[in-house]
Scaffold this active site. Sequence first.
Site, PDB file in Angstrom:
ATOM      1  N   MET A 248       0.799  -1.223   0.000  1.00  0.00           N
ATOM      2  CA  MET A 248       0.000   0.000   0.000  1.00  0.00           C
ATOM      3  C   MET A 248       0.833   1.275   0.000  1.00  0.00           C
ATOM      4  O   MET A 248       0.281   2.371   0.030  1.00  0.00           O
ATOM      5  CB  MET A 248      -0.910   0.008   1.240  1.00  0.00           C
ATOM      6  CG  MET A 248      -2.007  -1.032   1.207  1.00  0.00           C
ATOM      7  SD  MET A 248      -3.168  -0.734  -0.146  1.00  0.00           S
ATOM      8  CE  MET A 248      -3.798   0.880   0.287  1.00  0.00           C
ATOM      9  N   ARG A 249       2.166   1.149  -0.034  1.00  0.00           N
ATOM     10  CA  ARG A 249       2.987   2.352   0.053  1.00  0.00           C
ATOM     11  C   ARG A 249       2.745   3.281  -1.136  1.00  0.00           C
ATOM     12  O   ARG A 249       2.749   4.513  -0.983  1.00  0.00           O
ATOM     13  CB  ARG A 249       4.461   1.976   0.163  1.00  0.00           C
ATOM     14  CG  ARG A 249       5.363   3.177   0.409  1.00  0.00           C
ATOM     15  CD  ARG A 249       6.785   2.782   0.746  1.00  0.00           C
ATOM     16  NE  ARG A 249       6.874   2.279   2.106  1.00  0.00           N
ATOM     17  CZ  ARG A 249       7.294   1.069   2.427  1.00  0.00           C
ATOM     18  NH1 ARG A 249       7.642   0.223   1.459  1.00  0.00           N
ATOM     19  NH2 ARG A 249       7.370   0.691   3.673  1.00  0.00           N
ATOM     20  N   ALA A 250       2.520   2.725  -2.324  1.00  0.00           N
ATOM     21  CA  ALA A 250       2.278   3.567  -3.497  1.00  0.00           C
ATOM     22  C   ALA A 250       1.005   4.375  -3.336  1.00  0.00           C
ATOM     23  O   ALA A 250       0.962   5.577  -3.658  1.00  0.00           O
ATOM     24  CB  ALA A 250       2.209   2.700  -4.756  1.00  0.00           C
TER      25      ALA A 250
END
Length: 595
Positions: A248-250
Amino acid sequence: MTVVPEFPFVAVVGQQTLKTALLLNVIDPRIGGVLISGPRGSAKSTLARALAAILPDDAEGRRPPLVSLPLGASEERLTGSLDLQRVLAEREASFQEGLLARAHGGLLYVDEVNLLADSLVDLLLDVAASGVNRVERDGISHSHPARFGLIGTMNPDEGELRPQLLDRFGLCVEQPATPGVAERVAIMRQREAFDHDPHAFVAEHRAEQAALTRRLAEARERRGEIMVEPWVYEHIAMRSEAAGVEGMRADVTWHRAARAHAAWRGEDRVSREDLDAVEPWVLAHRRTVAPETPPDRDGTPPPDRDGTPPPGDGPGGEARGGKWRGADAAGSAAPGQDAGDTAQGQWGAMPPVAQPSIATPPPDLPVIDAVAPVAGASPTAASRRRPGRQAGQRRTRRDRCDARDEARPDWFATLVENRGQWPWRRLCYRRPRSGQPVLHLVLLDTSASTLGQRLLGRAKGVVDRLARQAYAAREQIAVLGFGNDGITPIQPRRRAPKDLLERLDAAPGGGGTPLREAVQRAARLIRQWRRQDAGLQVRTYLITDGRTRQPLSGLPSLGDCVVVDTERAAVKRGRGRDLARQLGARYRPLAGLEA
């Protein structure tokens, strides 16, 4: 001695994409920094260092720091260590802060980050994940907050960046190779004026720099008031899923960067313009699926004729979308190869052909027998034992204090050993690392001539066996394919995965055989990796049928190397043996490994 000031940020010609990405990180440091990927001499380092002069003051009225991490820095310099000056002057053990403590609340800049030693990369990853630097060494237990944005520059021609660190950069900007003529002229004139009188040049741009700092401060204050409508979250989630990003970092970074971009433009809500502006920077180093249509922003590589990005152009060295570049025209040959090579026949004129791997005997059988340590490599732990001490026998403090051949002193052990005596009568040294890291570098021939008799599939089976053995031994692996008139990473350097078949099967065969280019590329990579880790043991496997018209003379040495000959023609050329002799490598026929 007169200190020459840094080149002003606003005076850098062009580079609007990179400037905007850097400014967004100033507006919202939670974005996570910027990775600047581009060729030499493209103002990467100039802009990164110039950023320090325009940073707005923090809530306490202090200018956030911009700290540089040198490539040759030690672990103690990065994390902090025992304050030797205080020990010697006051005989009191205390903690001396390192670069991570100085960078807290600001930016940590690493030039040529892809050449950073693995030990420093591991420390950066730990601190970046937790925001806390914990030091447990030299008799000191200390922790302090260390939250900072990362700014890294790299030249992709000098090697890839570890995927774990690559993902820690919030944004990635890929600079174009060359500027236009008009821009070149402007750059030369600006540089000439700066070199003539640096202080006058900086003073000339001081007002513009101050105006930029004020705008950044206003945008930072406005950032918390930016409205984000529900459709924005859905758009980010759908686009991230379509790009095949992991985790989920993007998504989180995209959301923060879009808000910062809206604040920079002076808007009160996130619009489609903000989302589209930051999309290529967020996904450039995380995308695993090729976009349907190439973005029209600079900072993203141009598409191939079939609409897919060029493989291997990303900062991590991995082909995006899993697609390979084939021959550009029928009958095209590799550099230095005659297009009419009868050995290739009509294979070289065909488009890339998929050929899945063929299973080989169980992976617990040795693919290739153990190889000798690399000549000139650091001695193993066994060779560094003191005479008279048997394997497995615990190393005593006295052993460590007598090991003068080891380079790194152990200051805490020295204090204990001398029991407060001054001057010290004995100096102790750190315990050496046990064993050496091992990297398996595979050069796999994927040219058209390997498609006959399913040689490519058989070679892929051998590579898969090797990867499984490396996985079991917790060793690293990197696989380069050479064929299709080019060199493409199949597996970037990393710890060997449990299953490599999917990547291997996605690599088609076709085109010419750029054998010389593959060997030269491998030699450059090996040199780069050993600069990063002097104790790294690289084992190279060149798997090819040797069918190329390129000369074999003058090839660089690959050190510890095995040539695996896949040729199975009725009338053999025998170039595999010639290649092994030229490289000083050992020779193994593919049939012997499959037996």
